[in-house]
Design a protein around this motif. Sequence first.
Motif, PDB file in Angstrom:
ATOM      1  N   ARG A   1       5.555  10.071   6.589  1.00 34.66           N
ATOM      2  CA  ARG A   1       5.303  11.469   6.967  1.00 34.66           C
ATOM      3  C   ARG A   1       5.005  11.588   8.460  1.00 34.66           C
ATOM      4  O   ARG A   1       5.457  12.524   9.123  1.00 34.66           O
ATOM      5  N   ALA A   2       4.222  10.647   8.973  1.00 37.98           N
ATOM      6  CA  ALA A   2       3.885  10.675  10.396  1.00 37.98           C
ATOM      7  C   ALA A   2       5.129  10.525  11.255  1.00 37.98           C
ATOM      8  O   ALA A   2       5.276  11.194  12.289  1.00 37.98           O
ATOM      9  N   THR A   3       6.047   9.666  10.829  1.00 37.91           N
ATOM     10  CA  THR A   3       7.295   9.475  11.573  1.00 37.91           C
ATOM     11  C   THR A   3       8.116  10.760  11.591  1.00 37.91           C
ATOM     12  O   THR A   3       8.609  11.181  12.646  1.00 37.91           O
ATOM     13  N   TYR A   4       8.253  11.393  10.440  1.00 46.57           N
ATOM     14  CA  TYR A   4       9.007  12.647  10.371  1.00 46.57           C
ATOM     15  C   TYR A   4       8.316  13.748  11.170  1.00 46.57           C
ATOM     16  O   TYR A   4       8.966  14.513  11.901  1.00 46.57           O
ATOM     17  N   ALA A   5       7.002  13.868  11.007  1.00 45.24           N
ATOM     18  CA  ALA A   5       6.262  14.924  11.694  1.00 45.24           C
ATOM     19  C   ALA A   5       6.377  14.789  13.202  1.00 45.24           C
ATOM     20  O   ALA A   5       6.573  15.774  13.930  1.00 45.24           O
TER      21      ALA A   5
ATOM     22  N   GLU B   1      -1.259   5.082  16.267  1.00 44.64           N
ATOM     23  CA  GLU B   1      -2.425   4.843  15.427  1.00 44.64           C
ATOM     24  C   GLU B   1      -2.048   4.567  13.970  1.00 44.64           C
ATOM     25  O   GLU B   1      -2.828   3.972  13.233  1.00 44.64           O
ATOM     26  N   TYR B   2      -0.896   5.014  13.547  1.00 38.38           N
ATOM     27  CA  TYR B   2      -0.428   4.741  12.193  1.00 38.38           C
ATOM     28  C   TYR B   2       0.347   3.428  12.096  1.00 38.38           C
ATOM     29  O   TYR B   2       0.397   2.785  11.054  1.00 38.38           O
ATOM     30  N   ALA B   3       0.972   3.005  13.179  1.00 38.23           N
ATOM     31  CA  ALA B   3       1.933   1.894  13.118  1.00 38.23           C
ATOM     32  C   ALA B   3       1.270   0.560  12.826  1.00 38.23           C
ATOM     33  O   ALA B   3       0.140   0.297  13.253  1.00 38.23           O
ATOM     34  N   PRO B   4       1.958  -0.344  12.106  1.00 41.76           N
ATOM     35  CA  PRO B   4       1.484  -1.728  11.935  1.00 41.76           C
ATOM     36  C   PRO B   4       1.364  -2.393  13.297  1.00 41.76           C
ATOM     37  O   PRO B   4       2.240  -2.227  14.156  1.00 41.76           O
ATOM     38  N   VAL B   5       0.284  -3.138  13.502  1.00 45.87           N
ATOM     39  CA  VAL B   5      -0.054  -3.658  14.830  1.00 45.87           C
ATOM     40  C   VAL B   5       1.080  -4.465  15.449  1.00 45.87           C
ATOM     41  O   VAL B   5       1.449  -4.247  16.612  1.00 45.87           O
ATOM     42  N   ARG B   6       1.658  -5.402  14.702  1.00 51.38           N
ATOM     43  CA  ARG B   6       2.658  -6.297  15.278  1.00 51.38           C
ATOM     44  C   ARG B   6       4.017  -5.636  15.481  1.00 51.38           C
ATOM     45  O   ARG B   6       4.894  -6.207  16.116  1.00 51.38           O
TER      46      ARG B   6
ATOM     47  N   ASP C   1       0.851  -1.190   0.000  1.00 56.87           N
ATOM     48  CA  ASP C   1       0.000   0.000   0.000  1.00 56.87           C
ATOM     49  C   ASP C   1       0.886   1.239   0.000  1.00 56.87           C
ATOM     50  O   ASP C   1       1.258   1.749   1.060  1.00 56.87           O
ATOM     51  N   PRO C   2       1.240   1.751  -1.164  1.00 56.04           N
ATOM     52  CA  PRO C   2       2.155   2.901  -1.253  1.00 56.04           C
ATOM     53  C   PRO C   2       1.634   4.135  -0.509  1.00 56.04           C
ATOM     54  O   PRO C   2       2.413   4.863   0.098  1.00 56.04           O
ATOM     55  N   GLU C   3       0.315   4.351  -0.559  1.00 56.02           N
ATOM     56  CA  GLU C   3      -0.256   5.523   0.114  1.00 56.02           C
ATOM     57  C   GLU C   3      -0.068   5.428   1.626  1.00 56.02           C
ATOM     58  O   GLU C   3       0.332   6.387   2.281  1.00 56.02           O
ATOM     59  N   TYR C   4      -0.358   4.233   2.167  1.00 52.52           N
ATOM     60  CA  TYR C   4      -0.175   4.040   3.602  1.00 52.52           C
ATOM     61  C   TYR C   4       1.298   4.189   3.995  1.00 52.52           C
ATOM     62  O   TYR C   4       1.635   4.822   4.997  1.00 52.52           O
ATOM     63  N   ALA C   5       2.174   3.584   3.201  1.00 46.06           N
ATOM     64  CA  ALA C   5       3.608   3.666   3.493  1.00 46.06           C
ATOM     65  C   ALA C   5       4.087   5.114   3.483  1.00 46.06           C
ATOM     66  O   ALA C   5       4.881   5.521   4.336  1.00 46.06           O
TER      67      ALA C   5
END
Length: 470
Positions: free
Chosen positions: A23-27, A153-158, A14-18
């Motif tokens: 962006r969330a990590t940088y922000a 909330e953005y991170a992959p669950v596992r 999922d390129p959009e999610y990635a």
Amino acid sequence: MTGTAPSPTAVKDDPEYAANLKRATYASSIGSALEYFDFALYGLSTALIFNVLFFPQDDPAMATVAAFATYGVGFLARPFGGLFFGRLGDRLGRKWVLVITIMLMGGASTAIGLLPTYEAIGIWAPILLVTMRLLQGFGAGAEQAGSTVLMAEYAPVRRRGFFSSLPFIGIQAGTLLAALVFSLITLLPEEALLTWGWRVPFLASFLLIIVALFIRMRLKETPTFVQLEKHEQIAEKPVKEIFTKGLPGVIVGIGLRMAENGGSYMFQALALAFFVSVVGPDTDKSLLTWGVTFGSLLGIFTVPLTGAISDRVGRRTVYRFGAVFMLLYAVPAWWLISLGSYPIAIAAVAVGIGIAVNTMLGPQCAMLPELFGNRHRYLGVAMARELSAVLAGGLAGVLGAYLIAVSDGNWVLLAIYMVVLALITTASTFLVPETLRRDLTRMDDAIKVSSSESGDDVDASTLSIRTIQW
């Protein structure tokens, strides 16, 4: 975008999610860097610059206590900022609140670099300093909570523990940058340092604001908040909810933060003031700040490492290890600092920050958001973080400086203080359920009032406030 974060495999597909995860990590990271750059810089400046420039020098020891009081004022403002912006974050979304807080926090920090001193305007100097500190704390009160919630909330669950901890590298980077900058400016001649040198790093905060704003304006709302809006489940009265149904989570969250937050500020700011009281006014200030520098550098590795380990063995196990480590380390750490040896003190501070504090910070990044339901998660994390910041970090400077002044630099009192903080956190790890891989779209908290009081069903993943299940 779906309502829940996809699996690690789905991220690649999922390129959009990635892209949004990146962006969330940088922000989050840049915001954390700015917050802790400002706070670490303020803490380092408190014992060496603000006490001299912004307060009368009739009694230098009391001037230092007063300077640390202004340091503590910022912590007093943080819960109010967390309450105000946390409510907005649960009603309007995470993104726009983070845009507002970065502007408020960074603007106040930049303004500190423009303030006139006590010699220039008398009593108005500390008044203006306190005002800027209040604004800085008000914005910071929701900044870190927002970054924490955003990444969880953005991170992959596992791999939530690992991804949630990545922005906290910003904490280490901000602290590291502040220590490096402060070390450099203290190399200036004293006259240059006290006239213009100390102002430069505060004014430089403006650059971080610009970068953070650019990234955050391009950020999309988190999947779980999108789900909340889609099903019209946004809380009408999040403040009432968090202080009724969510109160057990807030209380335990505060306990979990006592050793991590209090220990952090004791090693960052108070250790420097204590070392000066041991060695005397001729202390080489630039040398001692290397303890914070090395500790932060170590934290760049220990925070994501412990976050990743918590994805495998659970949040509680890793958190408890860090709390017990600080409990056992407190007495030898302050004794070592009291010896007055630069290399030994630097090593003691570095280990305290890099291992004792950051071993708790790693799993905390995912654990606090996992404690709260989706309707009031932002506010819950903000209240747990910021009330604990007052009780732990805010008091650490004021009470610690006072203990140094009245005890003529007795290290035992400081060690006992840190032991108490570590005991509170260790006990709290036995009062929290394991939150590993909890579904963040759930409305209920991991810790909540029993069903007879709340009207909600208590399932296997919840903790009764009356009947504690280990």
